[in-house]
Motif scaffolding. Structure first.
Motif, PDB file in Angstrom:
ATOM      1  N   MET A  80      10.592   0.139   2.053  1.00 57.85           N
ATOM      2  CA  MET A  80      10.081   0.052   2.227  1.00 57.85           C
ATOM      3  C   MET A  80       8.557  -0.687   1.215  1.00 57.85           C
ATOM      4  O   MET A  80       8.073  -1.138   2.744  1.00 57.85           O
ATOM      5  CB  MET A  80       9.115   2.178   0.933  1.00 57.85           C
ATOM      6  CG  MET A  80       7.473   2.070   2.091  1.00 57.85           C
ATOM      7  SD  MET A  80       7.239   3.760   1.126  1.00 57.85           S
ATOM      8  CE  MET A  80       7.072   2.808  -0.203  1.00 57.85           C
ATOM      9  N   THR A  81       9.036  -1.699   0.639  1.00 55.81           N
ATOM     10  CA  THR A  81       8.300  -1.875   0.110  1.00 55.81           C
ATOM     11  C   THR A  81       8.290  -4.001   0.772  1.00 55.81           C
ATOM     12  O   THR A  81       7.684  -4.522   0.902  1.00 55.81           O
ATOM     13  CB  THR A  81       8.536  -2.494  -1.384  1.00 55.81           C
ATOM     14  OG1 THR A  81       8.632  -1.675  -2.384  1.00 55.81           O
ATOM     15  CG2 THR A  81       8.762  -4.032  -2.109  1.00 55.81           C
ATOM     16  N   LEU A  82       9.967  -3.834   1.190  1.00 54.68           N
ATOM     17  CA  LEU A  82      10.233  -4.853   2.554  1.00 54.68           C
ATOM     18  C   LEU A  82       9.383  -4.914   3.403  1.00 54.68           C
ATOM     19  O   LEU A  82       8.819  -6.016   3.713  1.00 54.68           O
ATOM     20  CB  LEU A  82      11.839  -4.808   2.694  1.00 54.68           C
ATOM     21  CG  LEU A  82      12.549  -5.847   3.551  1.00 54.68           C
ATOM     22  CD1 LEU A  82      12.087  -7.423   3.082  1.00 54.68           C
ATOM     23  CD2 LEU A  82      13.603  -5.664   4.431  1.00 54.68           C
ATOM     24  N   ALA A  83       9.368  -3.479   4.223  1.00 53.81           N
ATOM     25  CA  ALA A  83       8.297  -4.100   5.252  1.00 53.81           C
ATOM     26  C   ALA A  83       6.750  -3.330   5.171  1.00 53.81           C
ATOM     27  O   ALA A  83       6.061  -4.455   6.108  1.00 53.81           O
ATOM     28  CB  ALA A  83       8.740  -2.448   5.892  1.00 53.81           C
ATOM     29  N   GLN A  84       6.213  -3.434   3.592  1.00 52.83           N
ATOM     30  CA  GLN A  84       5.038  -3.953   3.485  1.00 52.83           C
ATOM     31  C   GLN A  84       4.682  -5.587   3.048  1.00 52.83           C
ATOM     32  O   GLN A  84       4.023  -5.770   4.655  1.00 52.83           O
ATOM     33  CB  GLN A  84       4.503  -3.058   2.034  1.00 52.83           C
ATOM     34  CG  GLN A  84       5.101  -1.478   2.668  1.00 52.83           C
ATOM     35  CD  GLN A  84       4.807  -0.494   1.402  1.00 52.83           C
ATOM     36  OE1 GLN A  84       4.588  -1.114   0.041  1.00 52.83           O
ATOM     37  NE2 GLN A  84       4.241   0.351   1.061  1.00 52.83           N
ATOM     38  N   ARG A  85       5.282  -6.115   2.753  1.00 47.08           N
ATOM     39  CA  ARG A  85       5.754  -7.259   2.283  1.00 47.08           C
ATOM     40  C   ARG A  85       5.598  -7.766   3.388  1.00 47.08           C
ATOM     41  O   ARG A  85       4.665  -9.117   3.432  1.00 47.08           O
ATOM     42  CB  ARG A  85       6.655  -7.691   1.038  1.00 47.08           C
ATOM     43  CG  ARG A  85       6.752  -8.689   0.926  1.00 47.08           C
ATOM     44  CD  ARG A  85       7.788  -9.429  -0.299  1.00 47.08           C
ATOM     45  NE  ARG A  85       9.011  -9.607   0.258  1.00 47.08           N
ATOM     46  CZ  ARG A  85      10.406  -9.002  -0.009  1.00 47.08           C
ATOM     47  NH1 ARG A  85      10.189  -8.021  -0.884  1.00 47.08           N
ATOM     48  NH2 ARG A  85      11.362  -9.092   0.775  1.00 47.08           N
ATOM     49  N   GLU A  86       6.272  -7.795   4.510  1.00 50.40           N
ATOM     50  CA  GLU A  86       6.271  -8.455   5.591  1.00 50.40           C
ATOM     51  C   GLU A  86       5.451  -7.944   6.976  1.00 50.40           C
ATOM     52  O   GLU A  86       5.455  -8.399   7.868  1.00 50.40           O
ATOM     53  CB  GLU A  86       7.633  -8.121   6.351  1.00 50.40           C
ATOM     54  CG  GLU A  86       8.965  -8.624   5.424  1.00 50.40           C
ATOM     55  CD  GLU A  86       8.400 -10.493   5.240  1.00 50.40           C
ATOM     56  OE1 GLU A  86       8.387 -10.942   6.498  1.00 50.40           O
ATOM     57  OE2 GLU A  86       8.921 -11.072   4.488  1.00 50.40           O
ATOM     58  N   LYS A  87       4.043  -7.082   6.193  1.00 53.57           N
ATOM     59  CA  LYS A  87       3.530  -6.233   7.155  1.00 53.57           C
ATOM     60  C   LYS A  87       3.685  -5.521   8.584  1.00 53.57           C
ATOM     61  O   LYS A  87       3.412  -5.734   9.404  1.00 53.57           O
ATOM     62  CB  LYS A  87       2.649  -7.464   7.650  1.00 53.57           C
ATOM     63  CG  LYS A  87       1.460  -8.203   6.407  1.00 53.57           C
ATOM     64  CD  LYS A  87       0.902  -8.896   6.755  1.00 53.57           C
ATOM     65  CE  LYS A  87      -0.347  -9.332   5.551  1.00 53.57           C
ATOM     66  NZ  LYS A  87       0.193  -9.854   3.820  1.00 53.57           N
ATOM     67  N   LEU A  88       5.325  -4.510   8.407  1.00 58.69           N
ATOM     68  CA  LEU A  88       5.497  -4.116   9.483  1.00 58.69           C
ATOM     69  C   LEU A  88       5.596  -2.692   9.026  1.00 58.69           C
ATOM     70  O   LEU A  88       4.902  -2.368   7.472  1.00 58.69           O
ATOM     71  CB  LEU A  88       7.242  -4.341   9.563  1.00 58.69           C
ATOM     72  CG  LEU A  88       7.415  -5.848   9.603  1.00 58.69           C
ATOM     73  CD1 LEU A  88       9.548  -5.818   9.210  1.00 58.69           C
ATOM     74  CD2 LEU A  88       7.250  -6.098  10.979  1.00 58.69           C
ATOM     75  N   ARG A  89       5.494  -1.703  10.037  1.00 59.56           N
ATOM     76  CA  ARG A  89       5.535  -0.298   9.897  1.00 59.56           C
ATOM     77  C   ARG A  89       6.876  -0.365   9.554  1.00 59.56           C
ATOM     78  O   ARG A  89       7.767  -0.879   9.456  1.00 59.56           O
ATOM     79  CB  ARG A  89       5.500   0.347  10.828  1.00 59.56           C
ATOM     80  CG  ARG A  89       4.331  -0.154  12.007  1.00 59.56           C
ATOM     81  CD  ARG A  89       3.478   0.730  13.421  1.00 59.56           C
ATOM     82  NE  ARG A  89       2.208   0.809  13.516  1.00 59.56           N
ATOM     83  CZ  ARG A  89       1.899   0.267  15.163  1.00 59.56           C
ATOM     84  NH1 ARG A  89       2.768  -0.328  15.509  1.00 59.56           N
ATOM     85  NH2 ARG A  89       1.105   0.216  15.221  1.00 59.56           N
ATOM     86  N   PHE A  90       7.348   1.539   8.414  1.00 58.38           N
ATOM     87  CA  PHE A  90       8.162   1.068   8.006  1.00 58.38           C
ATOM     88  C   PHE A  90       8.123   2.968   8.272  1.00 58.38           C
ATOM     89  O   PHE A  90       6.786   3.945   7.878  1.00 58.38           O
ATOM     90  CB  PHE A  90       7.931   1.626   6.421  1.00 58.38           C
ATOM     91  CG  PHE A  90       9.680   2.496   6.124  1.00 58.38           C
ATOM     92  CD1 PHE A  90      10.649   1.414   5.957  1.00 58.38           C
ATOM     93  CD2 PHE A  90       9.523   3.646   5.231  1.00 58.38           C
ATOM     94  CE1 PHE A  90      11.783   1.700   4.501  1.00 58.38           C
ATOM     95  CE2 PHE A  90      10.041   4.198   4.676  1.00 58.38           C
ATOM     96  CZ  PHE A  90      11.867   3.539   5.141  1.00 58.38           C
TER      97      PHE A  90
END
Length: 137
Positions: free
Chosen positions: A86-96
């Motif tokens: 989830m943190t990776l998705a947030q950092r990359e501005k992706l939906r999770f």
């Protein structure tokens, strides 16, 4: 895509991570058509190493709890891994999206760590498109 008056967004889920060359070639056409791209089963069938270079070309990461539950992992044990993805998705501005929500208890636990997009049998069972269409008539 255009017949839904913008109320529905189509997402193509990639169950196997493609090569970087393939996604670089296909992503612009999908995005130009308003179609989102998701990498499904991150953390189980699609590892970090298989997906990290693809992140600039996708819109969503989907983590499937049920894949790891089959291997004996509990939701509590998966919590740190879910948070990492989830943190990776947030950092990359992706939906999770977290798949495999089956009970209210599952929903409460994942909500407590900030997951806001979930799917699973708790919400409904899958239906075939013709059954779904018939329910709207």
């Amino acid at each position: 895509m255009n017949s839904q008056n913008g109320t529905v967004t189509l997402t193509v889920e990639l169950v196997k991570a493609p090569t970087l060359a393939v996604i670089q070639r296909m992503a612009p056409a999908y995005h130009e058509a308003g179609i989102l791209i998701a990498i499904d089963d991150v953390g189980s069938d699609n590892t970090y190493d298989e997906t990290v270079d693809l992140l600039p070309f996708v819109d969503t990461l989907k983590f499937a709890i049920q894949n790891l539950r089959r291997q004996g992992a509990t939701l509590r044990e998966l919590r740190p891994t879910i948070i990492n993805w989830m943190t990776l998705a947030q950092r990359e501005k992706l939906r999770f999206t977290l798949e495999g929500i089956e009970t209210r208890s599952d929903l409460e636990m994942v909500a407590s760590i900030g997951v806001s997009r979930c799917q699973g049998f708790f919400y409904s069972k899958p239906v075939l498109p013709d059954e779904l269409q018939a329910s709207f008539l």
